[in-house]
Write a protein that holds these residues in place. Structure first.
Motif, PDB file in Angstrom:
ATOM      1  N   LEU A  57       0.735  -1.202  -0.040  1.00 47.24           N
ATOM      2  CA  LEU A  57       0.048  -0.074  -0.041  1.00 47.24           C
ATOM      3  C   LEU A  57       0.753   1.339   0.122  1.00 47.24           C
ATOM      4  O   LEU A  57       0.721   2.107  -0.763  1.00 47.24           O
ATOM      5  CB  LEU A  57      -0.925  -0.061   1.200  1.00 47.24           C
ATOM      6  N   GLN A  60       2.074   2.155  -3.229  1.00 43.87           N
ATOM      7  CA  GLN A  60       1.127   2.933  -4.222  1.00 43.87           C
ATOM      8  C   GLN A  60       0.517   4.091  -3.567  1.00 43.87           C
ATOM      9  O   GLN A  60      -0.371   4.769  -3.914  1.00 43.87           O
ATOM     10  CB  GLN A  60      -0.135   1.904  -4.148  1.00 43.87           C
ATOM     11  N   ILE A  62      -0.588   4.790  -0.653  1.00 46.69           N
ATOM     12  CA  ILE A  62      -1.806   5.042  -0.193  1.00 46.69           C
ATOM     13  C   ILE A  62      -1.433   5.320   1.364  1.00 46.69           C
ATOM     14  O   ILE A  62      -0.468   4.590   1.947  1.00 46.69           O
ATOM     15  CB  ILE A  62      -2.477   3.767  -0.183  1.00 46.69           C
ATOM     16  N   VAL A  65      -5.687   3.114   5.614  1.00 47.02           N
ATOM     17  CA  VAL A  65      -6.433   2.012   5.485  1.00 47.02           C
ATOM     18  C   VAL A  65      -7.544   1.524   6.431  1.00 47.02           C
ATOM     19  O   VAL A  65      -7.174   1.815   7.657  1.00 47.02           O
ATOM     20  CB  VAL A  65      -5.787   0.609   5.075  1.00 47.02           C
ATOM     21  N   GLU A  69     -10.160  -3.268   4.744  1.00 45.51           N
ATOM     22  CA  GLU A  69      -9.095  -3.414   3.430  1.00 45.51           C
ATOM     23  C   GLU A  69      -7.857  -4.055   3.733  1.00 45.51           C
ATOM     24  O   GLU A  69      -7.552  -4.980   2.967  1.00 45.51           O
ATOM     25  CB  GLU A  69      -8.884  -1.719   2.861  1.00 45.51           C
ATOM     26  N   LEU A  70      -7.363  -3.795   4.714  1.00 43.37           N
ATOM     27  CA  LEU A  70      -6.139  -4.461   4.974  1.00 43.37           C
ATOM     28  C   LEU A  70      -6.339  -6.047   5.289  1.00 43.37           C
ATOM     29  O   LEU A  70      -5.671  -6.753   4.830  1.00 43.37           O
ATOM     30  CB  LEU A  70      -5.501  -3.731   6.243  1.00 43.37           C
ATOM     31  N   VAL A 100      -0.908   4.044   7.233  1.00 42.88           N
ATOM     32  CA  VAL A 100      -0.200   3.202   6.731  1.00 42.88           C
ATOM     33  C   VAL A 100       1.157   3.232   7.199  1.00 42.88           C
ATOM     34  O   VAL A 100       1.859   2.268   8.009  1.00 42.88           O
ATOM     35  CB  VAL A 100       0.024   2.882   5.314  1.00 42.88           C
TER      36      VAL A 100
END
Lengths: 280, 280
Positions: A57, A60, A62, A65, A69-70, A100
């Motif tokens: 993540l 990316q 991000i 989270v 999702e995680l 994150v």
DNA sequence: GGGTGTGAACACATTCACAGCG
DNA sequence: CGCTGTGAATGTGTTCACACCC
């Protein structure tokens, strides 16, 4: 030591419950003063998985989270994930999720990844070769700093950038290079001997690919990876599925032979299967 | 599919409790007609270990063992061993022990080892090479009958006696050679794709060395072997031990620095550790 | 509303301890 | 008398469900 107190590593099975080390404790501990920081073994294994998902993540870009999702990314359900994370503290924001970067940091801290652990690989056969060529093993954070083999032809030859040393020098080299993790990729015969030397060299954690139950002092942690066992567990599941299928078709009124006749066919020869991993 | 019902394999941890697959069941099952033959996952993993120990005894022409002896050889306690064996039936003789040959036969039957399972290895890199050279994988009973790689230079080249096929032919070759177990030793990127093809080719069990959570239909069993996770778990134990040591010396009245300062030193860079296994 | 954190319920696994058989 | 086989007790891990906070 009659099969009690001699608890060492086991074979494991990667399933719903889960875990793998067979630590000691029990007796010996003053009981009361125990560290509340007792994270369930199974949770520790998953933290490592979450960490990988989080790194993905992070790459990316991000930054936040949710547990859902995680959890999906890590292949577990969200309740389990939240409980696992709760063992290391409360780093989430209600109504929002987790940051994150924060989570990565906390998991790394918990797993002790903020310290580098240098690794030694013993047994530069096919598998050892593969491990050495990892190029810094599991990514960095785990630099391979020593290789050992019995074979004089291999000694001195660099594999993955590191020259192979002789098994006789394990103790010396390991203490010199402050190796904390030893990986045993030798045939069964040599494994215990190698293990003893690693321990003498100050190694406190061992990852064992040889299909033997290693004897180690209680302050040494052993984890075993046993390909044969993995395969046999898979085999069990195939068999079970076939049984079920047979039972099912029986129920369905089909007449494909009586139950109990399902798998019995080839036989014997599996014994040699256990001499297997030896030549990895 | 919101992180429920999407249960797939997990990462495992080889410890006291233990197991590793994350099977399905739960919903879907008519509940009542359940096979009583439900051997705990953890017990299955150990049966494979007992089998190896028994093979060793058999080779030494030992015909009988007590639960104590076998337990010691397998590294578990005798109560656990007896319970495990009780799941597959009563093959012991009270006051005497178990007949080695009988037990071997029964465990093989239970694990489905009386049927041969042919294996395909995908990804002939360092690890794949190692696996292919197993010379019949875990010993026989698990003949490797197909190898696959992406690299055109490898296709056609025999490794461990078997010529490498191209990844594009997975479906065809696997169904043709009736492969039941697929081993994924590719980098992460290709893993899911390879997995899908194996499944399409009729493979029902997968041993996955790539650090990804594979998505598979519920009738496919996946087991994951993740070197990075293993290392990180070991790392955790080193850290825990250091903490304990620090806490201990604190109690002892020594003044080697305040608690909480134990491990924090190097930092960051662990992220790349998770890009690791990719190049195995 | 949305999502975390967690006690309490549940399911699974290990250990104990002993009845029962050879 | 010894050792297996197993119910019952304990311990560990997972899931539920909801209070609580943003």
């Amino acid at each position: 030591m009659t099969a009690h107190g001699a608890d060492v590593q086991d074979g494991d099975g990667q399933a719903e419950a889960d875990s793998r080390i067979e630590s000691k404790q029990s007796v010996e501990v003053p009981a009361a003063r125990e560290r509340a920081r007792a994270i369930p073994e199974a949770a520790v294994a998953r933290l490592a998985v979450y960490l990988r998902a989080l790194s993905g993540l992070s790459e990316q870009d991000i930054t936040t989270v949710s547990s859902d999702e995680l959890a999906a990314a890590a292949g577990v359900n969200s309740a389990k994930l939240r409980k696992d994370l709760s063992y290391i503290g409360s780093y989430g924001t209600r109504g929002v999720g987790y940051e994150v970067a924060v989570l990565i940091g906390q998991i790394e801290r918990t797993l002790g990844l903020t310290r580098k652990h240098s690794v030694a690989v013993v047994g530069i056969g096919n598998l050892g070769h593969a491990l050495a060529n990892y190029g810094g093993f599991p990514g960095r954070g785990f630099p391979v700093s020593a290789l050992f083999d019995l074979d004089p032809d291999l000694v001195g030859v660099p594999v993955g950038g590191i020259p192979v040393s002789h098994i006789d020098d394990i103790v010396e080299v390991c203490s010199e290079r402050e190796v904390t993790i030893g990986v045993i990729a030798t045939p069964v015969q040599g494994a215990q001997e190698v293990c003893d030397r690693l321990v003498a060299g100050g190694v406190s954690c061992i990852l064992n690919f040889a299909p033997v139950v290693l004897q180690v002092p209680e302050d040494v942690e052993v984890r075993k990876v046993d390909l044969a066992v993995e395969m046999q567990i898979l085999s069990f599941h195939v068999a079970r599925r076939q049984q079920e299928a047979a039972a099912q078709s029986e129920v369905d009124g089909a007449d494909l032979g009586p139950p109990g006749t399902t798998g019995e066919q080839v036989s014997g020869e599996v014994e040699s299967a256990n001499r297997m991993v030896e030549r990895l």
